[in-house]
Design a protein around this motif. Structure first.
Motif, short mmCIF file in Angstrom:
data_model
loop_
_atom_site.label_atom_id
_atom_site.label_comp_id
_atom_site.label_asym_id
_atom_site.label_seq_id
_atom_site.Cartn_x
_atom_site.Cartn_y
_atom_site.Cartn_z
N LEU A 1 -6.30 2.77 5.72
CA LEU A 1 -6.43 1.78 4.64
C LEU A 1 -6.03 0.40 5.12
N ASN A 2 -4.91 0.30 5.83
CA ASN A 2 -4.46 -1.00 6.33
C ASN A 2 -5.46 -1.61 7.29
N THR B 1 -8.67 -1.04 7.36
CA THR B 1 -9.89 -1.36 6.62
C THR B 1 -9.71 -2.60 5.75
N LEU B 2 -8.52 -2.79 5.21
CA LEU B 2 -8.26 -3.88 4.26
C LEU B 2 -7.58 -5.09 4.89
N CYS C 1 -3.64 8.16 6.78
CA CYS C 1 -4.49 7.58 5.72
C CYS C 1 -4.04 6.15 5.42
N LEU D 1 0.82 -1.20 0.00
CA LEU D 1 0.00 0.00 0.00
C LEU D 1 0.86 1.26 0.00
N CYS E 1 -13.53 3.08 12.00
CA CYS E 1 -12.97 3.85 10.90
C CYS E 1 -13.38 5.31 10.99
#
Length: 134
Positions: free
Chosen positions: A54-55, A57-58, A50, A39, A71
């Motif tokens: 992302l990490n 969330t994914l 950010c 990422l 989140c």
């Protein structure tokens, strides 16, 4: 899609997702091999907050993955620069597809020469997070 996911996030395995081997279809096909989360390489200019969001969330492991509420409480939504309402955001003329399709209807432009914001602004998400806090 599995190829892209594994290239971006790394290949899931029992080390990062305990219990993966107990899933019903685990082992029936081979996932593309990638050892690292890329990422940060794919998005080198995004802030650390950010990248962290992302990490979270994914994350492959659903037990470790951030919930929607978590989140919305993430520090990325409060980091500088402060969110702005869409009407205060800068706009630029879209030029990529102006000549691509001569039969396409013309784009709507307001009297001020600016187009309305096409996406939900970060401020809308920020406002939703504020409502959850109160």
């Amino acid at each position: 899609q599995l190829q892209l996911t594994c290239e971006l996030l790394g290949t899931p395995g029992p080390r990062i997702w305990p219990g993966l081997e107990r899933l019903p279809h685990y082992g029936r096909f081979t996932l593309p091999s990638s050892s690292y989360n890329n990422l940060g390489v794919k998005f080198p200019d995004i802030p650390d907050s950010c990248l962290d969001l992302l990490n979270r969330t994914l994350t492959f492991d659903p037990c470790k993955r951030a919930t929607a509420h978590e989140c919305l409480q993430h520090r990325w939504f409060t980091d500088a620069p402060a969110p702005q309402e869409p009407q205060y955001m800068p706009t630029w003329r879209e030029h990529r597809n102006e000549t691509a399709n001569s039969r396409a209807p013309p784009q709507q432009v307001s009297a001020g020469g600016k187009r309305p914001a096409p996406l939900i602004a970060r401020s809308a998400v920020f406002a939703a997070a504020k409502k959850l806090k109160s």
